[in-house]
Scaffold this active site. Sequence first.
Site, PDB file in Angstrom:
ATOM      1  N   ARG A 121       0.825  -1.233   0.000  1.00 26.51           N
ATOM      2  CA  ARG A 121       0.000   0.000   0.000  1.00 26.51           C
ATOM      3  C   ARG A 121       0.847   1.267   0.000  1.00 26.51           C
ATOM      4  O   ARG A 121       0.415   2.336   0.425  1.00 26.51           O
ATOM      5  CB  ARG A 121      -0.980   0.019   1.167  1.00 26.51           C
ATOM      6  CG  ARG A 121      -1.952  -1.122   1.129  1.00 26.51           C
ATOM      7  CD  ARG A 121      -3.175  -0.839   1.981  1.00 26.51           C
ATOM      8  NE  ARG A 121      -4.121  -1.921   1.860  1.00 26.51           N
ATOM      9  CZ  ARG A 121      -4.137  -2.979   2.660  1.00 26.51           C
ATOM     10  NH1 ARG A 121      -3.281  -3.067   3.641  1.00 26.51           N
ATOM     11  NH2 ARG A 121      -5.008  -3.938   2.474  1.00 26.51           N
ATOM     12  N   LYS A 143       3.111  11.647 -11.017  1.00 29.91           N
ATOM     13  CA  LYS A 143       2.260  10.797 -11.867  1.00 29.91           C
ATOM     14  C   LYS A 143       2.990   9.488 -12.100  1.00 29.91           C
ATOM     15  O   LYS A 143       4.116   9.471 -12.597  1.00 29.91           O
ATOM     16  CB  LYS A 143       1.986  11.465 -13.213  1.00 29.91           C
ATOM     17  CG  LYS A 143       0.847  12.455 -13.176  1.00 29.91           C
ATOM     18  CD  LYS A 143       0.444  12.875 -14.572  1.00 29.91           C
ATOM     19  CE  LYS A 143      -0.670  13.895 -14.528  1.00 29.91           C
ATOM     20  NZ  LYS A 143      -0.987  14.425 -15.857  1.00 29.91           N
ATOM     21  N   GLU A 185       9.712  18.255 -24.694  1.00 33.53           N
ATOM     22  CA  GLU A 185       9.109  18.594 -23.382  1.00 33.53           C
ATOM     23  C   GLU A 185       9.695  19.918 -22.871  1.00 33.53           C
ATOM     24  O   GLU A 185       8.997  20.710 -22.255  1.00 33.53           O
ATOM     25  CB  GLU A 185       9.357  17.493 -22.338  1.00 33.53           C
ATOM     26  CG  GLU A 185       8.553  16.214 -22.530  1.00 33.53           C
ATOM     27  CD  GLU A 185       7.079  16.302 -22.085  1.00 33.53           C
ATOM     28  OE1 GLU A 185       6.584  17.398 -21.760  1.00 33.53           O
ATOM     29  OE2 GLU A 185       6.417  15.252 -22.111  1.00 33.53           O
ATOM     30  N   LYS A 227       7.351  23.244 -13.473  1.00 30.87           N
ATOM     31  CA  LYS A 227       6.559  22.050 -13.139  1.00 30.87           C
ATOM     32  C   LYS A 227       6.218  22.037 -11.645  1.00 30.87           C
ATOM     33  O   LYS A 227       5.083  21.731 -11.261  1.00 30.87           O
ATOM     34  CB  LYS A 227       7.314  20.787 -13.539  1.00 30.87           C
ATOM     35  CG  LYS A 227       6.544  19.532 -13.173  1.00 30.87           C
ATOM     36  CD  LYS A 227       6.316  18.594 -14.285  1.00 30.87           C
ATOM     37  CE  LYS A 227       5.280  17.545 -13.913  1.00 30.87           C
ATOM     38  NZ  LYS A 227       5.300  16.388 -14.762  1.00 30.87           N
ATOM     39  N   GLU A 237      -4.492  17.386 -10.846  1.00 35.92           N
ATOM     40  CA  GLU A 237      -5.030  17.805 -12.139  1.00 35.92           C
ATOM     41  C   GLU A 237      -6.532  18.084 -12.116  1.00 35.92           C
ATOM     42  O   GLU A 237      -7.290  17.618 -12.968  1.00 35.92           O
ATOM     43  CB  GLU A 237      -4.680  16.754 -13.214  1.00 35.92           C
ATOM     44  CG  GLU A 237      -4.599  17.382 -14.602  1.00 35.92           C
ATOM     45  CD  GLU A 237      -3.978  16.458 -15.635  1.00 35.92           C
ATOM     46  OE1 GLU A 237      -2.867  15.949 -15.387  1.00 35.92           O
ATOM     47  OE2 GLU A 237      -4.587  16.258 -16.682  1.00 35.92           O
ATOM     48  N   ARG A 241      -3.127  21.923 -13.784  1.00 38.26           N
ATOM     49  CA  ARG A 241      -2.081  20.972 -14.174  1.00 38.26           C
ATOM     50  C   ARG A 241      -2.259  20.477 -15.609  1.00 38.26           C
ATOM     51  O   ARG A 241      -1.297  20.040 -16.239  1.00 38.26           O
ATOM     52  CB  ARG A 241      -2.028  19.792 -13.196  1.00 38.26           C
ATOM     53  CG  ARG A 241      -0.878  18.847 -13.490  1.00 38.26           C
ATOM     54  CD  ARG A 241      -0.610  17.836 -12.399  1.00 38.26           C
ATOM     55  NE  ARG A 241       0.468  16.952 -12.802  1.00 38.26           N
ATOM     56  CZ  ARG A 241       1.150  16.175 -11.993  1.00 38.26           C
ATOM     57  NH1 ARG A 241       0.892  16.178 -10.697  1.00 38.26           N
ATOM     58  NH2 ARG A 241       2.118  15.404 -12.446  1.00 38.26           N
ATOM     59  N   ASN A 245      -0.167  19.202 -20.331  1.00 39.93           N
ATOM     60  CA  ASN A 245      -0.507  18.236 -21.383  1.00 39.93           C
ATOM     61  C   ASN A 245      -0.594  18.880 -22.762  1.00 39.93           C
ATOM     62  O   ASN A 245      -1.132  18.278 -23.693  1.00 39.93           O
ATOM     63  CB  ASN A 245      -1.845  17.556 -21.063  1.00 39.93           C
ATOM     64  CG  ASN A 245      -1.746  16.699 -19.827  1.00 39.93           C
ATOM     65  OD1 ASN A 245      -0.715  16.093 -19.569  1.00 39.93           O
ATOM     66  ND2 ASN A 245      -2.807  16.673 -19.041  1.00 39.93           N
ATOM     67  N   HIS A 248      -0.272  16.789 -25.829  1.00 40.38           N
ATOM     68  CA  HIS A 248      -0.291  15.379 -25.417  1.00 40.38           C
ATOM     69  C   HIS A 248      -1.541  14.623 -25.871  1.00 40.38           C
ATOM     70  O   HIS A 248      -1.504  13.404 -25.980  1.00 40.38           O
ATOM     71  CB  HIS A 248      -0.154  15.264 -23.898  1.00 40.38           C
ATOM     72  CG  HIS A 248       1.257  15.485 -23.415  1.00 40.38           C
ATOM     73  ND1 HIS A 248       1.963  16.631 -23.674  1.00 40.38           N
ATOM     74  CD2 HIS A 248       2.098  14.680 -22.707  1.00 40.38           C
ATOM     75  CE1 HIS A 248       3.159  16.540 -23.134  1.00 40.38           C
ATOM     76  NE2 HIS A 248       3.274  15.364 -22.539  1.00 40.38           N
ATOM     77  N   HIS A 252      -0.286  11.400 -27.358  1.00 40.73           N
ATOM     78  CA  HIS A 252      -0.590  10.075 -26.792  1.00 40.73           C
ATOM     79  C   HIS A 252      -1.308   9.206 -27.820  1.00 40.73           C
ATOM     80  O   HIS A 252      -1.063   7.998 -27.920  1.00 40.73           O
ATOM     81  CB  HIS A 252      -1.470  10.196 -25.539  1.00 40.73           C
ATOM     82  CG  HIS A 252      -0.708  10.618 -24.312  1.00 40.73           C
ATOM     83  ND1 HIS A 252      -1.312  11.024 -23.155  1.00 40.73           N
ATOM     84  CD2 HIS A 252       0.622  10.681 -24.074  1.00 40.73           C
ATOM     85  CE1 HIS A 252      -0.388  11.326 -22.248  1.00 40.73           C
ATOM     86  NE2 HIS A 252       0.791  11.127 -22.786  1.00 40.73           N
ATOM     87  N   HIS A 265       8.211   9.246 -26.948  1.00 41.48           N
ATOM     88  CA  HIS A 265       7.184  10.146 -26.405  1.00 41.48           C
ATOM     89  C   HIS A 265       7.422  11.593 -26.872  1.00 41.48           C
ATOM     90  O   HIS A 265       6.494  12.279 -27.317  1.00 41.48           O
ATOM     91  CB  HIS A 265       7.189  10.066 -24.875  1.00 41.48           C
ATOM     92  CG  HIS A 265       6.227  11.014 -24.224  1.00 41.48           C
ATOM     93  ND1 HIS A 265       4.862  10.911 -24.377  1.00 41.48           N
ATOM     94  CD2 HIS A 265       6.431  12.108 -23.448  1.00 41.48           C
ATOM     95  CE1 HIS A 265       4.277  11.885 -23.711  1.00 41.48           C
ATOM     96  NE2 HIS A 265       5.206  12.629 -23.144  1.00 41.48           N
TER      97      HIS A 265
HETATM   98  N1  GLY Z   1       3.480  15.136 -17.702  1.00 37.28           N
HETATM   99  C1  GLY Z   1       2.331  15.847 -17.336  1.00 37.28           C
HETATM  100  C2  GLY Z   1       2.133  15.955 -15.853  1.00 37.28           C
HETATM  101  O1  GLY Z   1       2.989  15.557 -15.094  1.00 37.28           O
HETATM  102  O2  GLY Z   1       1.105  16.411 -15.407  1.00 37.28           O
END
Ligand code: GLY
Length: 370
Positions: A121, A143, A185, A227, A237, A241, A245, A248, A252, A265
């Site tokens: 956990r 994330k 990025e 960041k 998010e 946040r 993206n 993305h 993605h 990526h």
């Molecule tokens: N890579 C996008 C984020 O960390 O929210």
Amino acid sequence: MRIVQVPLGNRSYTIKIGGGLLARLGAECAQLKLGRRCAVITDSNVGRHFAKAALKSLSASGFQPVLITVPAGEKSKRIAVVEKCYDQLAAHRLERKSFIVALGGGVVGDLAGFVAATYLRGIPFVQVPTTLLAQVDSSVGGKTGVNLKAGKNLVGAFYQPQLVLCDLDALKNLPKREYVSGLAEVAKYGVICDAILFAQIERNLPKLLQRDAATLVAVVARCCEIKADVVGQDETEGGLRAILNFGHTIGHAIENSSGYGKFLHGEAIAIGQVAAAKLSHKILGLPSGDAGRIEKLFVHAGLPVKIKLDAVQRKKLFAAMKLDKKVSAGEIKFVLAQKIGKVVWSQRVPEKLIQQMLDEIGSRLSKTGN
Ligand code: GLY
């Protein structure tokens, strides 16, 4: 060395950026008051270069590390690999106070972070990102997760590391394609909230491509600052946040519809950012000069800005976009730019414009795909 704090109350942590940090891994972990047993999770490529140094540093500081190596590549980001990691952690009797070191790029960080978030956990973990992309983005912000056949990162957890060590020396041996992919990025941070950073990247691109240490430390630190600031305001998010993206949603979908691994990526989100800039021009009036600067920067860096698609691939790409996590009530939502340095999130885009955008970024292929 530069230090950036990620402000998250009792889950706050430090990002350290500089040369020679891998040799200090053990000493840095010793300050975190963790248990003695730990697992270094890495992949077959990164492990060859850096596992020995990581294990040596940890052992020298009194830790008992075990090495877990997964195959290199996006295909390791799946539940079956997570389960293999759990089995090894259990076999080596890692306990609640034990910790995991994620040594590698984005795939390893996301996978090892998810293992740390869920084993017993949740046990502590430390990120040691060895790619540019992981240093400026995926290792920071908590994330973690793995892919499903249905889409990228569809299973995961928000789970913050205890520390992020960005050793810039690790970037020296990175294959060129991998390094350049990280620049997509880096540029994203300029587009989403720092026009000065974007101009610096344009100006210093030759130095960045040469991996000049002084340029890198400043740029990596600035990306991490942005960041950390965004994550500090919106960890899970709920809103802001989402700006991280930018590019993305399409990126993605490109990764998913082309089979993970064909595009790196960063390459996929370079095409995705160019596509998002085209949509931004149509919907928010992003000046065509700004859209052009984004595309030109990626071209100069050697990143792709177009994708070849036949009719079937195009359908697959569109379907993958609909499966993205950013879809809400069946509608695809985009982050769009008003100008370089200012974006807005959760923007609806009519399907007609998405199809037009796909015409623009996709050089059409014949039915046979040639
Ligand atoms: N890579 C996008 C984020 O960390 O929210």
